[in-house]
Motif scaffolding. Sequence first.
Motif, short mmCIF file in Angstrom:
data_model
loop_
_atom_site.label_atom_id
_atom_site.label_comp_id
_atom_site.label_asym_id
_atom_site.label_seq_id
_atom_site.Cartn_x
_atom_site.Cartn_y
_atom_site.Cartn_z
N GLY A 673 8.79 -13.59 39.82
CA GLY A 673 8.89 -14.08 41.19
C GLY A 673 7.61 -13.99 41.99
N ILE A 674 6.51 -13.58 41.38
CA ILE A 674 5.23 -13.45 42.08
C ILE A 674 4.19 -14.30 41.38
N MET A 675 3.40 -15.05 42.17
CA MET A 675 2.36 -15.90 41.61
C MET A 675 1.12 -15.05 41.29
N VAL A 676 0.67 -15.18 40.04
CA VAL A 676 -0.44 -14.35 39.56
C VAL A 676 -1.51 -15.26 38.98
N PRO A 677 -2.81 -15.04 39.32
CA PRO A 677 -3.88 -15.85 38.71
C PRO A 677 -4.13 -15.44 37.26
N GLN A 695 -3.56 -13.03 29.17
CA GLN A 695 -2.65 -13.44 28.10
C GLN A 695 -1.20 -13.12 28.47
N MET A 696 -1.00 -11.97 29.14
CA MET A 696 0.35 -11.55 29.45
C MET A 696 0.33 -10.61 30.65
N VAL A 697 1.32 -10.77 31.55
CA VAL A 697 1.49 -9.87 32.68
C VAL A 697 2.96 -9.47 32.76
N GLU A 698 3.22 -8.17 32.92
CA GLU A 698 4.57 -7.66 33.11
C GLU A 698 4.58 -6.85 34.41
N ILE A 699 5.55 -7.10 35.27
CA ILE A 699 5.65 -6.42 36.55
C ILE A 699 6.85 -5.48 36.54
N ASN A 700 6.65 -4.31 37.11
CA ASN A 700 7.68 -3.26 37.17
C ASN A 700 8.20 -2.91 35.78
N VAL A 701 7.26 -2.82 34.84
CA VAL A 701 7.59 -2.44 33.48
C VAL A 701 7.47 -0.92 33.37
N GLU A 702 8.23 -0.33 32.49
CA GLU A 702 8.15 1.12 32.29
C GLU A 702 6.88 1.45 31.50
N LEU A 703 6.09 2.35 32.03
CA LEU A 703 4.83 2.74 31.39
C LEU A 703 4.99 4.10 30.73
N PRO A 704 4.18 4.39 29.71
CA PRO A 704 4.26 5.70 29.07
C PRO A 704 4.10 6.83 30.08
N ALA A 705 4.87 7.89 29.91
CA ALA A 705 4.87 8.99 30.87
C ALA A 705 3.49 9.63 30.99
N ASP A 706 2.72 9.62 29.90
CA ASP A 706 1.41 10.28 29.91
C ASP A 706 0.25 9.29 30.05
N ALA A 707 0.54 8.08 30.49
CA ALA A 707 -0.49 7.04 30.54
C ALA A 707 -1.69 7.45 31.37
N PHE A 708 -1.47 8.18 32.46
CA PHE A 708 -2.56 8.51 33.38
C PHE A 708 -2.87 10.01 33.39
N ALA A 709 -2.37 10.71 32.41
CA ALA A 709 -2.62 12.15 32.33
C ALA A 709 -4.04 12.42 31.85
N ALA A 710 -4.55 13.57 32.21
CA ALA A 710 -5.89 13.95 31.75
C ALA A 710 -5.89 14.07 30.23
N PRO A 711 -6.80 13.39 29.54
CA PRO A 711 -6.84 13.47 28.07
C PRO A 711 -7.11 14.90 27.62
N GLU A 712 -6.47 15.28 26.53
CA GLU A 712 -6.68 16.64 26.01
C GLU A 712 -7.91 16.69 25.13
#
Length: 712
Positions: A673-677, A695-712
């Motif tokens: 429902g949103i126009m994306v370039p 190539q592909m855009v997904e909106i309000n998709v579930e992301l990995p829980a640790d996607a933005f966590a500090a790398p170990e």
Amino acid sequence: MRSTRLKTATLGLMLAGLVFSALPVAAQKDYRALEFPPLNDIVTPTPTRVVLDNGIILYLVEDRRLPMINLSARFGVGAVNEPADKIGLAGITGAVMRTGGSTSMSGDEIDETLEGLGAAVETSIGLVSGSAFMSVLKDNVDTVLPILADVLMHPAFPEDKIELEKVTARSTISRRNDDPTDMAFREYRKLIYGAESVYARHTEYATIDAITRDDLVAFHRDWMHPDNTMFGVWGDFDTDEMVKKISDVFGGWEKAGFVRPDLPDVDYTYDSSVNLVRKDDINQSTVVLGHIGGVRDNPDYFALRVMNDILSGGFSGRLFRIVRSEQGLAYAVFGIYSANYNFPGIFYVACMTSSETTAQAIRSLRHEVGRMTTDEITEEELNLAKESFLNSFVFNFDSRREIIDRQMTYEYYGYPQDFLEKTKTGIEKVTVEDVKRVAREYLQPDKMRLIVVGNDQDFDEAMSAFGEVNEIDVTIALPAVEAPEATEDDVAMGRDLLVRSAEALGGLDAIAAVKTFRETAEVTVVRPMGEMNITIESLVALPDQWKTVMQTPMGNIDFILSGDQGWIVDPMGNTQPLPTQQRDSIIEDQWRNPLILYQRLDAEGLVVQHIGQEEVEGTAVEALLITPPGLNPYRLYLDAETMFPVKWSGQTVSQQGPVEAERMMSDYREVSGIMVPFMRTSTENGNPGDKTVTQMVEINVELPADAFAAPE
């Protein structure tokens, strides 16, 4: 037979070893009891000094060992003489004198000529003096010496070479906060001399941008004169003939009656202060503390040099032995009581230590400075410090250039020609009592200015334990972007247009409901060496989490931003903090993303104003000036018919410093429902930049829980 000989030899060695091992320990002489005959006197050539009719001072030394002739020049001009609003002028002038060539021979033509002869001509201007250098085979001196003269007397200062130096200067500015040690000493000099002092100031984008060709011409005209010039010449020549050659070539350079002005005084008051440069992307601290230093014509200079070696003289100095070796508090530890020729130097002790031992290291450094003023100095420390200087004394004479440059230096600063010999004699006479006296008189352990560059969240103690903390802002100031005055009508219309654009893209409610999105795209990266195609995946959790995975031929590179923290993970899995410049660039890009901008329409400090109608590639657009809080403004262009954003333009920072960037947005498609370039192309200073094809855009998709966590 051969085997028998080997066995006999081996047995002999074993017996010899037993004999030596059986010798009493007393027979083994202690290294301190070894005696050596005095070193032979150093015999050095004495330069011939000549003053030409136009005031050029010559120092000449004949050296027939190689068929080479070398010339080293010194000019009485430096960065201390440039205007405060054009810092960088001296360095650019010194560089472009050579790279830009002369009025009769371009810099590129000079390069070609010198390369064919295996010769060199160089020029530069430093803090308190300028310099030039020439090296040429004897047979070619009549070709190269006139080139040097032409460059010094008649520089062309072409615009393209000036701009090239300015690009280099901007690039240096953009990287100046990358190295914590460089940051610490740059800011420490400001603490000692003053932020605006000619001895501590540094270039900014604005001062580089302010420099024009006329400034270079005027700076050269005001300071480059024969009676403000010294030449040192050494090599395979006859002295009288060389004097005539130089006199003939530089004879047209007219004397100006120049008198070099005195340098500004240093106004310093001993006191203590605690200063912090917060750098949260590192896990170690750079610690520097100290106060003003001295000058070399001080009668106590010799004792201060010995004192300095006892405190900080490499492996044998107290700092290394105690702070690093015994206490294990530093990766590196060092210091100096420096003395300049014509303005005070600086005294400091410094170390690089783990964040978790920062306070301990500070206390240890302070303690060692204090001990110099209270504890005994041993004869062993004294002798080791003196010997470290005296044993290296011969290296002051290991080249003709050192000998002749030193003579020019002493005359330039008004020192006696035998100052080096006086220094040797003075150091030989220093006693333990001399060192104790100067340490008590010149060191002020309770009045030192402290600066730490590091992540104070990880320190073993708060910096406030050492006093009131002054946090130093090292943000690199971008050139101010002038914005037209915003009227109430302009602001109202600007906001109205943004709301209409948001509605055209899907509606404010739909945009506000976006919490996450994932994008996969092919990016064509344009670099000087050519184009490279890479795949990127971006994960975003609004409002402030961002991750981009770049799939390169060497492996994946991850860029992660979570709030005010960020990291980079290289293809080998190594993690390092995200540099401040890249973090700021991501934050800036967020504000220039229409989807995120429209979510932040009510952000405090955001200013939107309508600045008129224009055309973008034949399309009528409404132009808006967007000023995010704390950032420079940029222009956003909305298609007047569809209200879709088609372009933004504004200043951004690249590795070469600030550039004027543009990004075109096209090929809009509906996603949830949103126009994306799906197509974005960019330019920098009008040059083609990266092209991104989604190539592909997904909106309000579930992301990995640790996607933005500090790398170990």
